[in-house]
Motif scaffolding. Structure first.
Motif, short mmCIF file in Angstrom:
data_model
loop_
_atom_site.label_atom_id
_atom_site.label_comp_id
_atom_site.label_asym_id
_atom_site.label_seq_id
_atom_site.Cartn_x
_atom_site.Cartn_y
_atom_site.Cartn_z
N MET A 1 10.15 -0.86 5.53
CA MET A 1 9.05 -0.33 6.33
C MET A 1 8.95 -1.09 7.64
O MET A 1 9.43 -2.23 7.76
CB MET A 1 7.73 -0.47 5.57
CG MET A 1 7.72 0.22 4.22
SD MET A 1 7.79 2.03 4.41
CE MET A 1 7.85 2.54 2.69
N ILE B 1 3.45 -3.27 9.02
CA ILE B 1 2.59 -2.57 8.07
C ILE B 1 1.78 -3.56 7.23
O ILE B 1 0.66 -3.27 6.82
CB ILE B 1 3.41 -1.62 7.17
CG1 ILE B 1 2.49 -0.65 6.43
CG2 ILE B 1 4.30 -2.39 6.19
CD1 ILE B 1 3.21 0.46 5.69
N ILE C 1 3.84 9.72 5.62
CA ILE C 1 3.91 8.28 5.37
C ILE C 1 5.29 7.86 4.88
O ILE C 1 5.75 6.75 5.16
CB ILE C 1 2.82 7.81 4.38
CG1 ILE C 1 2.91 8.52 3.04
CG2 ILE C 1 1.44 7.98 5.01
CD1 ILE C 1 1.92 7.98 2.00
N CYS D 1 6.30 5.67 8.04
CA CYS D 1 6.14 4.22 7.91
C CYS D 1 7.47 3.49 7.76
O CYS D 1 7.55 2.29 7.99
CB CYS D 1 5.25 3.89 6.71
SG CYS D 1 3.53 4.41 6.89
N SER E 1 9.42 6.39 -1.19
CA SER E 1 8.94 5.71 0.00
C SER E 1 7.43 5.80 0.12
O SER E 1 6.75 4.80 0.41
CB SER E 1 9.61 6.32 1.25
OG SER E 1 9.20 5.64 2.42
N ALA E 2 6.89 6.98 -0.11
CA ALA E 2 5.44 7.16 -0.03
C ALA E 2 4.72 6.33 -1.09
O ALA E 2 3.63 5.79 -0.84
CB ALA E 2 5.07 8.63 -0.17
N VAL F 1 4.15 2.88 0.03
CA VAL F 1 3.05 2.79 1.00
C VAL F 1 1.70 2.83 0.30
O VAL F 1 0.82 2.00 0.56
CB VAL F 1 3.15 3.93 2.04
CG1 VAL F 1 1.91 3.93 2.95
CG2 VAL F 1 4.41 3.78 2.88
N HIS G 1 0.87 -0.23 -1.59
CA HIS G 1 0.50 -1.33 -0.68
C HIS G 1 -0.98 -1.24 -0.30
O HIS G 1 -1.69 -2.25 -0.32
CB HIS G 1 1.36 -1.28 0.58
CG HIS G 1 0.89 -2.20 1.67
ND1 HIS G 1 0.99 -3.58 1.58
CD2 HIS G 1 0.29 -1.96 2.87
CE1 HIS G 1 0.49 -4.14 2.68
NE2 HIS G 1 0.06 -3.17 3.47
#
Length: 235
Positions: free
Chosen positions: A62, A66, A93, A97, A134-135, A138, A141
Motif C-alpha cells: 500500500m 496509509i 480502495i 490504496c 487488497s480491500a 485496507v 487496517h
C-alpha cells in the motif's frame, strides 16, 4: 467540512496524468481536488499490509502513508470498468490504496513490465479475488473507522482509466448511497443498476462479461460485510 481532512491518492500503474506524483498533483489541481491538503501516499514508497485468509495475496503493498491515518471516507463514482466489470467502493480502495507500481502489480497479477495490452493481464475471477484481498487489508487496517459513499450518476461502462476515450454515460442518474458496510453498499449499487431495466443493458453486459459479480461473492467469503441491506431514503 470534515475537520483536519486530507485527500489521499496513489499513483497509477499505467502511464498518464497520474503516473508520477508531479503529474498527479497537477491533475488534481485541474479537476478542483486541491481544496484541502493532498497526500499521494506512495510518493515515498510503500508498506506491506497483511491479508488474513487470503485468496491469493498474503500481503499487499500500500502507499506508505496509509499508516499515518486512523480513519477513511471512501468517495466513489460507481461505474463500469474494463477489467473489473464495475468499480464500486471495494475496487476504489483495493486499487486506490495500493502503491502505484508494487501494489497495483500485485492486485492485477502482473510482474515486471505489464503487457501493453491489458487483455493479456489476468482477469475475471482472479482479479476480483485479488481486489478482495487488497480491500480486506485496507478495511482490517481501519477497522470500524471507515465509511463509504457511492455516487450512482453519469454512469458509463468505462472508468477513469479510459480517459477522454471513455464511453458516454448510458444509464440514468440513480442517486447517492452511503454506508459503513463495504459489501452492502456495492451490493445495493449493483442491485439498483440491475433494477434499471430500461437503460442498463450496456453496464450489465460489462459487469457480466468480466465476471464482475465475483467481487460481491468474494467479499462475502472474506466476511467483509453483508449482502442483506435496507435502503433508507433521505430527502
Amino acid at each position: 467540512t470534515i475537520p483536519n481532512s486530507v485527500i489521499v491518492e496513489t499513483n497509477t500503474l499505467y502511464e498518464g496524468d497520474r503516473f508520477t506524483t508531479a503529474g498527479h498533483r497537477e491533475a488534481l489541481k485541474v479537476n478542483g481536488w486541491d481544496f484541502c491538503p493532498v497526500d499521494i501516499m506512495d510518493e515515498h514508497g510503500y508498506v506491506n499490509l497483511p491479508v488474513d485468509n487470503a485468496f491469493h495475496l498474503k500481503e499487499v503493498a500500500m502507499g506508505k502513508n496509509i499508516v499515518n491515518y486512523d480513519s477513511m471516507l471512501v468517495l466513489t463514482h460507481f461505474k463500469g470498468h474494463a477489467m473489473g466489470g464495475f468499480g464500486g467502493s471495494m475496487k476504489n480502495i483495493a486499487i486506490g490504496c495500493a502503491s502505484g507500481q508494487e501494489g497495483k502489480r500485485q492486485v492485477h497479477g502482473v510482474s515486471g513490465e505489464p503487457p501493453a495490452d491489458w487483455n493479456a493481464w489476468p482477469a475475471k475471477e482472479v482479479l476480483m479475488e485479488n481486489m478482495a484481498d487488497s480491500a480486506k487489508a485496507v478495511i482490517d487496517h481501519f477497522g470500524k473507522r471507515i465509511t463509504y459513499i457511492n455516487v450512482l450518476r453519469n454512469m458509463s461502462v468505462d472508468c477513469d482509466c479510459a480517459g477522454i476515450h471513455a464511453a458516454k454515460p448510458t444509464i440514468k442518474n440513480i442517486g447517492i448511497l452511503a454506508s459503513t458496510d463495504l459489501l452492502a453498499i456495492d451490493q445495493a449499487s449493483v442491485d439498483l443498476v440491475y433494477g434499471q431495466t430500461a437503460d442498463n443493458h450496456d453496464l450489465v453486459e460489462r459487469i457480466e462479461t468480466r465476471h464482475g459479480l465475483r467481487q460481491l461473492s468474494a467479499m462475502a467469503e472474506h466476511h467483509m460485510g453483508n449482502t442483506q441491506y435496507e435502503l433508507i431514503e433521505v430527502k
